[in-house]
Design a protein around this motif. Structure first.
Motif, PDB file in Angstrom:
ATOM      1  N   ARG A 117       0.815  -1.251   0.137  1.00 33.35           N
ATOM      2  CA  ARG A 117       0.219   0.034   0.069  1.00 33.35           C
ATOM      3  C   ARG A 117       0.823   1.296  -0.156  1.00 33.35           C
ATOM      4  O   ARG A 117       0.507   2.424  -0.724  1.00 33.35           O
ATOM      5  CB  ARG A 117      -1.008  -0.107   1.046  1.00 33.35           C
ATOM      6  CG  ARG A 117      -2.134  -1.021   0.973  1.00 33.35           C
ATOM      7  CD  ARG A 117      -3.290  -0.647   1.981  1.00 33.35           C
ATOM      8  NE  ARG A 117      -2.746  -1.074   3.341  1.00 33.35           N
ATOM      9  CZ  ARG A 117      -2.757  -2.047   4.157  1.00 33.35           C
ATOM     10  NH1 ARG A 117      -3.294  -3.090   3.286  1.00 33.35           N
ATOM     11  NH2 ARG A 117      -2.283  -2.237   5.180  1.00 33.35           N
ATOM     12  N   PHE A 118       2.086   1.253   0.636  1.00 32.60           N
ATOM     13  CA  PHE A 118       2.963   2.285   0.602  1.00 32.60           C
ATOM     14  C   PHE A 118       3.353   2.641  -0.738  1.00 32.60           C
ATOM     15  O   PHE A 118       3.501   3.692  -1.150  1.00 32.60           O
ATOM     16  CB  PHE A 118       3.956   2.067   1.832  1.00 32.60           C
ATOM     17  CG  PHE A 118       5.085   3.227   1.880  1.00 32.60           C
ATOM     18  CD1 PHE A 118       4.829   4.475   2.617  1.00 32.60           C
ATOM     19  CD2 PHE A 118       6.059   3.363   1.064  1.00 32.60           C
ATOM     20  CE1 PHE A 118       5.876   5.311   2.675  1.00 32.60           C
ATOM     21  CE2 PHE A 118       7.297   4.312   1.242  1.00 32.60           C
ATOM     22  CZ  PHE A 118       6.848   5.423   1.945  1.00 32.60           C
ATOM     23  N   VAL A 119       3.929   1.575  -1.475  1.00 32.62           N
ATOM     24  CA  VAL A 119       4.404   1.642  -2.672  1.00 32.62           C
ATOM     25  C   VAL A 119       3.341   2.131  -3.507  1.00 32.62           C
ATOM     26  O   VAL A 119       3.542   3.013  -4.494  1.00 32.62           O
ATOM     27  CB  VAL A 119       4.857   0.126  -3.146  1.00 32.62           C
ATOM     28  CG1 VAL A 119       5.203   0.183  -4.762  1.00 32.62           C
ATOM     29  CG2 VAL A 119       6.160  -0.273  -2.316  1.00 32.62           C
ATOM     30  N   PHE A 120       2.082   1.587  -3.440  1.00 32.67           N
ATOM     31  CA  PHE A 120       1.077   2.104  -4.374  1.00 32.67           C
ATOM     32  C   PHE A 120       0.783   3.705  -4.009  1.00 32.67           C
ATOM     33  O   PHE A 120       0.692   4.410  -4.985  1.00 32.67           O
ATOM     34  CB  PHE A 120      -0.364   1.479  -4.244  1.00 32.67           C
ATOM     35  CG  PHE A 120      -1.405   1.830  -4.889  1.00 32.67           C
ATOM     36  CD1 PHE A 120      -1.606   1.339  -6.367  1.00 32.67           C
ATOM     37  CD2 PHE A 120      -2.378   2.836  -4.415  1.00 32.67           C
ATOM     38  CE1 PHE A 120      -2.567   1.706  -6.901  1.00 32.67           C
ATOM     39  CE2 PHE A 120      -3.251   3.364  -5.407  1.00 32.67           C
ATOM     40  CZ  PHE A 120      -3.525   2.671  -6.540  1.00 32.67           C
ATOM     41  N   LYS A 121       0.882   4.170  -2.918  1.00 35.05           N
ATOM     42  CA  LYS A 121       0.491   5.463  -2.755  1.00 35.05           C
ATOM     43  C   LYS A 121       1.715   6.470  -2.917  1.00 35.05           C
ATOM     44  O   LYS A 121       1.248   7.343  -3.349  1.00 35.05           O
ATOM     45  CB  LYS A 121       0.363   5.497  -1.014  1.00 35.05           C
ATOM     46  CG  LYS A 121      -1.036   5.350  -0.418  1.00 35.05           C
ATOM     47  CD  LYS A 121      -0.960   5.372   0.962  1.00 35.05           C
ATOM     48  CE  LYS A 121      -2.227   5.418   1.530  1.00 35.05           C
ATOM     49  NZ  LYS A 121      -2.452   5.717   3.048  1.00 35.05           N
ATOM     50  N   ALA A 122       2.819   5.793  -3.039  1.00 30.35           N
ATOM     51  CA  ALA A 122       4.022   6.690  -3.356  1.00 30.35           C
ATOM     52  C   ALA A 122       4.030   6.745  -5.160  1.00 30.35           C
ATOM     53  O   ALA A 122       4.174   7.605  -5.257  1.00 30.35           O
ATOM     54  CB  ALA A 122       5.457   5.885  -3.136  1.00 30.35           C
ATOM     55  N   CYS A 123       3.675   5.731  -5.750  1.00 26.23           N
ATOM     56  CA  CYS A 123       3.356   5.643  -7.016  1.00 26.23           C
ATOM     57  C   CYS A 123       2.261   6.817  -7.267  1.00 26.23           C
ATOM     58  O   CYS A 123       2.190   7.663  -8.316  1.00 26.23           O
ATOM     59  CB  CYS A 123       2.950   4.717  -7.700  1.00 26.23           C
ATOM     60  SG  CYS A 123       4.472   3.312  -7.799  1.00 26.23           S
ATOM     61  N   ALA A 124       1.083   6.683  -6.656  1.00 26.96           N
ATOM     62  CA  ALA A 124       0.039   7.577  -6.825  1.00 26.96           C
ATOM     63  C   ALA A 124       0.325   8.953  -6.573  1.00 26.96           C
ATOM     64  O   ALA A 124      -0.098  10.178  -7.525  1.00 26.96           O
ATOM     65  CB  ALA A 124      -1.134   7.272  -5.985  1.00 26.96           C
ATOM     66  N   THR A 125       1.256   9.322  -5.465  1.00 23.10           N
ATOM     67  CA  THR A 125       1.696  10.693  -5.194  1.00 23.10           C
ATOM     68  C   THR A 125       2.508  11.187  -6.451  1.00 23.10           C
ATOM     69  O   THR A 125       2.423  12.570  -6.893  1.00 23.10           O
ATOM     70  CB  THR A 125       2.641  10.755  -3.983  1.00 23.10           C
ATOM     71  OG1 THR A 125       1.669  10.152  -2.879  1.00 23.10           O
ATOM     72  CG2 THR A 125       2.991  12.134  -3.515  1.00 23.10           C
TER      73      THR A 125
END
Length: 181
Positions: A117-125
């Motif tokens: 989820r952290f990786v996903f949020k980082a990509c989204a950001t």
């Protein structure tokens, strides 16, 4: 759920939990409402090598997060379509993954999903910054962004400590009269 959302999750290794699925679906649904319509596709596969998505060069405005799982080994990689290469440089990809590397290597499903989820949020950001979208609850906080942009905060103090140690040893050996060459 829309048909668009379902295509963004391909959990062949059956390791994604419902919080991770919900995050992926909700953020991609928000992207679907924008002019550019970027996508973040999360795939899990039952292998830890050869994770590059097929036909990657045919995609536009797309980021792939591919998690390979085989027995107790995990490998997570980020791939981007050509038009997002400037936002997802090799350094950016490595920094995102290394920020949560212990969670991404965990054998515990909940801990692994937290890291994913952290990786996903980082990509989204990163996508939101690329297209100048306003940040929302699906993006990283400022503290989390700092964790990615300054991943080697501890390297400098360690390097200085090693330099001091070496300097001290050199001084000690030069001053000690018992040690002869």
């Amino acid at each position: 759920m829309t048909g668009f959302s379902e295509a963004n999750i391909q959990d062949n290794a059956h390791i994604l939990d419902k919080d991770t699925n919900r995050l992926i679906i909700e953020k991609n649904d928000r992207y679907f409402q924008t002019k550019e319509q970027p996508q973040i596709i999360v795939r899990t596969v039952k292998r830890v090598n050869k994770l590059t998505p097929k036909h990657l060069n045919k995609f536009k405005r797309t980021v792939f997060i591919v998690a390979g799982v085989k027995k107790n080994k995990h490998n997570v990689q980020i791939y981007s379509s050509r038009d997002l290469h400037s936002a997802f440089t090799a350094d950016t990809q490595v920094n995102i993954i290394h920020a949560e590397v212990s969670e991404l290597r965990s054998r515990n499903k909940a801990t692994f999903n937290k890291g994913l989820r952290f990786v996903f949020k980082a990509c989204a950001t990163t996508i939101d910054q690329q297209y100048e979208y306003s940040l929302d609850k699906y993006d990283l906080t400022n503290d989390e962004q700092t964790k990615i942009s300054h991943p080697h905060k501890i390297a400098l103090p360690i390097a200085l400590a090693i330099a001091l140690l070496i300097t001290g040893l050199v001084y000690f050996f030069k001053k000690d009269p018992k040690i002869k060459k």
